[in-house]
Design an enzyme around this catalytic site. Sequence first.
Site, PDB file in Angstrom:
ATOM      1  N   LYS A 169      51.546  -4.532  91.955  1.00 52.57           N
ATOM      2  CA  LYS A 169      51.382  -4.655  90.494  1.00 52.57           C
ATOM      3  C   LYS A 169      52.790  -4.492  89.935  1.00 52.57           C
ATOM      4  O   LYS A 169      53.243  -3.380  89.668  1.00 52.57           O
ATOM      5  CB  LYS A 169      50.453  -3.542  89.990  1.00 52.57           C
ATOM      6  CG  LYS A 169      49.710  -3.848  88.723  1.00 52.57           C
ATOM      7  CD  LYS A 169      50.565  -4.148  87.516  1.00 52.57           C
ATOM      8  CE  LYS A 169      51.168  -2.933  86.854  1.00 52.57           C
ATOM      9  NZ  LYS A 169      52.099  -3.310  85.764  1.00 52.57           N
ATOM     10  N   GLU A 244      57.707   8.012  92.695  1.00 46.68           N
ATOM     11  CA  GLU A 244      59.155   8.044  92.428  1.00 46.68           C
ATOM     12  C   GLU A 244      59.302   8.024  90.912  1.00 46.68           C
ATOM     13  O   GLU A 244      59.088   6.982  90.296  1.00 46.68           O
ATOM     14  CB  GLU A 244      59.850   6.819  93.029  1.00 46.68           C
ATOM     15  CG  GLU A 244      59.738   6.704  94.531  1.00 46.68           C
ATOM     16  CD  GLU A 244      60.609   7.701  95.267  1.00 46.68           C
ATOM     17  OE1 GLU A 244      61.321   8.495  94.617  1.00 46.68           O
ATOM     18  OE2 GLU A 244      60.566   7.681  96.506  1.00 46.68           O
ATOM     19  N   CYS A 278      66.940   5.534  87.134  1.00 44.81           N
ATOM     20  CA  CYS A 278      66.376   6.868  87.363  1.00 44.81           C
ATOM     21  C   CYS A 278      67.421   7.807  87.953  1.00 44.81           C
ATOM     22  O   CYS A 278      67.404   9.001  87.720  1.00 44.81           O
ATOM     23  CB  CYS A 278      65.180   6.763  88.294  1.00 44.81           C
ATOM     24  SG  CYS A 278      65.545   5.833  89.789  1.00 44.81           S
ATOM     25  N   GLU A 378      64.664  12.595  79.820  1.00 46.39           N
ATOM     26  CA  GLU A 378      65.265  11.361  80.333  1.00 46.39           C
ATOM     27  C   GLU A 378      65.324  10.340  79.201  1.00 46.39           C
ATOM     28  O   GLU A 378      64.298   9.981  78.627  1.00 46.39           O
ATOM     29  CB  GLU A 378      64.411  10.821  81.481  1.00 46.39           C
ATOM     30  CG  GLU A 378      65.038   9.631  82.146  1.00 46.39           C
ATOM     31  CD  GLU A 378      64.169   9.050  83.246  1.00 46.39           C
ATOM     32  OE1 GLU A 378      62.964   8.892  83.021  1.00 46.39           O
ATOM     33  OE2 GLU A 378      64.705   8.760  84.324  1.00 46.39           O
TER      34      GLU A 378
HETATM   35  P1  NAD Z   1      56.025   3.185  83.355  1.00 51.54           P
HETATM   36  O1  NAD Z   1      55.583   4.423  84.032  1.00 51.54           O
HETATM   37  O2  NAD Z   1      55.634   2.945  81.970  1.00 51.54           O
HETATM   38  O3  NAD Z   1      55.525   1.910  84.166  1.00 51.54           O
HETATM   39  C1  NAD Z   1      55.772   1.751  85.543  1.00 51.54           C
HETATM   40  C2  NAD Z   1      54.714   0.840  86.126  1.00 51.54           C
HETATM   41  O4  NAD Z   1      53.451   1.509  86.033  1.00 51.54           O
HETATM   42  C3  NAD Z   1      54.561  -0.478  85.368  1.00 51.54           C
HETATM   43  O5  NAD Z   1      54.264  -1.503  86.301  1.00 51.54           O
HETATM   44  C4  NAD Z   1      53.362  -0.205  84.470  1.00 51.54           C
HETATM   45  O6  NAD Z   1      52.662  -1.364  84.094  1.00 51.54           O
HETATM   46  C5  NAD Z   1      52.501   0.676  85.387  1.00 51.54           C
HETATM   47  N1  NAD Z   1      51.509   1.513  84.696  1.00 51.54           N
HETATM   48  C6  NAD Z   1      51.520   1.920  83.401  1.00 51.54           C
HETATM   49  N2  NAD Z   1      50.414   2.643  83.132  1.00 51.54           N
HETATM   50  C7  NAD Z   1      49.689   2.705  84.288  1.00 51.54           C
HETATM   51  C8  NAD Z   1      48.446   3.310  84.651  1.00 51.54           C
HETATM   52  N3  NAD Z   1      47.737   4.005  83.766  1.00 51.54           N
HETATM   53  N4  NAD Z   1      48.021   3.194  85.917  1.00 51.54           N
HETATM   54  C9  NAD Z   1      48.743   2.516  86.833  1.00 51.54           C
HETATM   55  N5  NAD Z   1      49.912   1.897  86.548  1.00 51.54           N
HETATM   56  C10 NAD Z   1      50.385   1.995  85.281  1.00 51.54           C
HETATM   57  O7  NAD Z   1      57.617   3.154  83.548  1.00 51.54           O
HETATM   58  P2  NAD Z   1      58.615   2.068  83.019  1.00 51.54           P
HETATM   59  O8  NAD Z   1      58.810   2.305  81.568  1.00 51.54           O
HETATM   60  O9  NAD Z   1      58.209   0.719  83.483  1.00 51.54           O
HETATM   61  O10 NAD Z   1      59.947   2.469  83.842  1.00 51.54           O
HETATM   62  C11 NAD Z   1      60.793   3.481  83.434  1.00 51.54           C
HETATM   63  C12 NAD Z   1      60.499   4.779  84.160  1.00 51.54           C
HETATM   64  O11 NAD Z   1      60.543   4.586  85.562  1.00 51.54           O
HETATM   65  C13 NAD Z   1      61.543   5.842  83.891  1.00 51.54           C
HETATM   66  O12 NAD Z   1      60.925   7.069  83.591  1.00 51.54           O
HETATM   67  C14 NAD Z   1      62.322   5.954  85.190  1.00 51.54           C
HETATM   68  O13 NAD Z   1      62.929   7.173  85.446  1.00 51.54           O
HETATM   69  C15 NAD Z   1      61.300   5.617  86.190  1.00 51.54           C
HETATM   70  N6  NAD Z   1      61.941   5.131  87.426  1.00 51.54           N
HETATM   71  C16 NAD Z   1      61.963   5.936  88.532  1.00 51.54           C
HETATM   72  C17 NAD Z   1      62.597   5.529  89.686  1.00 51.54           C
HETATM   73  C18 NAD Z   1      62.618   6.364  90.935  1.00 51.54           C
HETATM   74  O14 NAD Z   1      62.845   5.822  92.003  1.00 51.54           O
HETATM   75  N7  NAD Z   1      62.407   7.646  90.856  1.00 51.54           N
HETATM   76  C19 NAD Z   1      63.204   4.284  89.715  1.00 51.54           C
HETATM   77  C20 NAD Z   1      63.177   3.499  88.573  1.00 51.54           C
HETATM   78  C21 NAD Z   1      62.531   3.931  87.433  1.00 51.54           C
END
Ligand code: NAD
Length: 471
Positions: A169, A244, A278, A378
């Site tokens: 996804k 992550e 991140c 963050e």
């Molecule tokens: P997000 O959590 O909003 O979305 C991430 C993914 O999860 C997207 O594909 C989204 O559609 C999906 N998602 C959203 N709600 C969901 C649900 N209820 N159930 C299942 N899936 C769902 O994050 P974002 O805004 O896309 O990305 C930014 C965040 O990601 C930041 O907080 C960043 O730190 C984190 N991030 C972490 C890492 C790591 O390796 N630790 C790497 C990159 C980004």
Amino acid sequence: MKTITQHYVDGAFVESHGREVMDIVNPSTGKVIGRVTLGDEEDTRRAIAAAKRALATYGRSTKEERAKILRRLHEAVAARIDDLTAAMVEEYGGTSTFSRIIIEAGAKVFLSAEKALQELPLTRNLGKTTVTLEPAGVCGLITPWNANSFFLCAKLASALAAGCTAVHKPSELSSLQTQVWLECIHEAKLPKGLCNVVTGRGNVVGAELVRNPDVAKISFTGSVAVGKSIMRDGAATMKRVTLELGGKSPNILLDDADLKTAIPNALMIAFLNSGQACAAGTRLLVPKRRLDEVKQAIKDTIAAFPTGDPADSKTAVGPMVSRTQYERVQSYIRKGIEEGAEVLAGGEGHPQGLEDGFFVKPTVFVNVRNDMTIAREEIFGPVLCVIAYDDDEDAIRIANDTDFGLHAFVSGADIQRARRVASRILAGRIAINGMLDDQQAPFGGFKHSGVGREFGTYGIEAFLEARAILE
Ligand code: NAD
């Protein structure tokens, strides 16, 4: 105008059952450049069913069969690096330099996983007991927009190395990159159903993956809030999870650091991926007695990080991914000023001449206390907080005084001392003197930065279950 209407299920491109249509917006201009049809629960269930069918055979594959598939995927992605980079620049606003580096890393990760698989014993004998490491089952791989293609590659490589099958996804904001990615998977001629991809909303496609009893494991990269909801909702079907999540990484500048290299490194680490990373080192911890020197060095260096057209190879900071993300970063900059931090560079609003897209000014705050909102939360934009410390113990205390623990950085001339400091930091990865990567090393977080590890043998083990046969 590009139109995307298909997912990838059971080895074929299929029209979306879901009917919701979303605009694809170029963040450098704010203009609509395409439309994507989003998948729904039914698309997701079809993909899960295909992955379940494929698991019956692939779950019993040998290391050599898995290695061949990983090599084919490497070749397929390596052949499309230019296209994946172009899509990341256009729809996400990633700078062309960063985008190419991360896409190349995505191609390489399949070979890294193959190497790790060869090194990982899948059968162990404990006296008369035989322990085998078995694939966990069908896996849901959920990725964010900030390096969507790389995360897709990394998660799929570990899952396939472990003998699992997958439903991806991807972020709904990454559909152009995902389209190229689908073509890569198709080109790799994988057995049907091994890797299925459904683009859609998190609370629709993602939620179905988390809830569906035929999915054994979720590997998620994204925000802490969604990570927590996955852990909570996945409990009903006893999902295995790898999460992550976010970070607020400290970068400790020791008092013997050479500022000529440490400050350009500190800004590069803070503004990495336009600050939407991140792992970004967003808290720069500086010895009090060198604070003035550091401020001057930052002022002298920041011009080397120009904001602008992400397609221009000289650009270091591109736009934020969306208007929402732009507003979010602006609100943090305002909050920093309200809480009494001093703007050394950047500040509120668009950079001059870049008013149309979602560009923010790379911003450095000084006089920051570690209890201010901008030091605790963050921001996910190019905003660096400079925090002064008294001595090494104080620096370690401030570095660890955070809910996060994903990454940290230590800069200093005496490597033994830098290592000693690094060994006291509560974070999954600590890099000494710069931004370093090693695809065999584990990546993941302490505390609220996540659960579990990715990459190398650690990443493959996260997709395995141990089975012991006793005689
Ligand atoms: P997000 O959590 O909003 O979305 C991430 C993914 O999860 C997207 O594909 C989204 O559609 C999906 N998602 C959203 N709600 C969901 C649900 N209820 N159930 C299942 N899936 C769902 O994050 P974002 O805004 O896309 O990305 C930014 C965040 O990601 C930041 O907080 C960043 O730190 C984190 N991030 C972490 C890492 C790591 O390796 N630790 C790497 C990159 C980004």
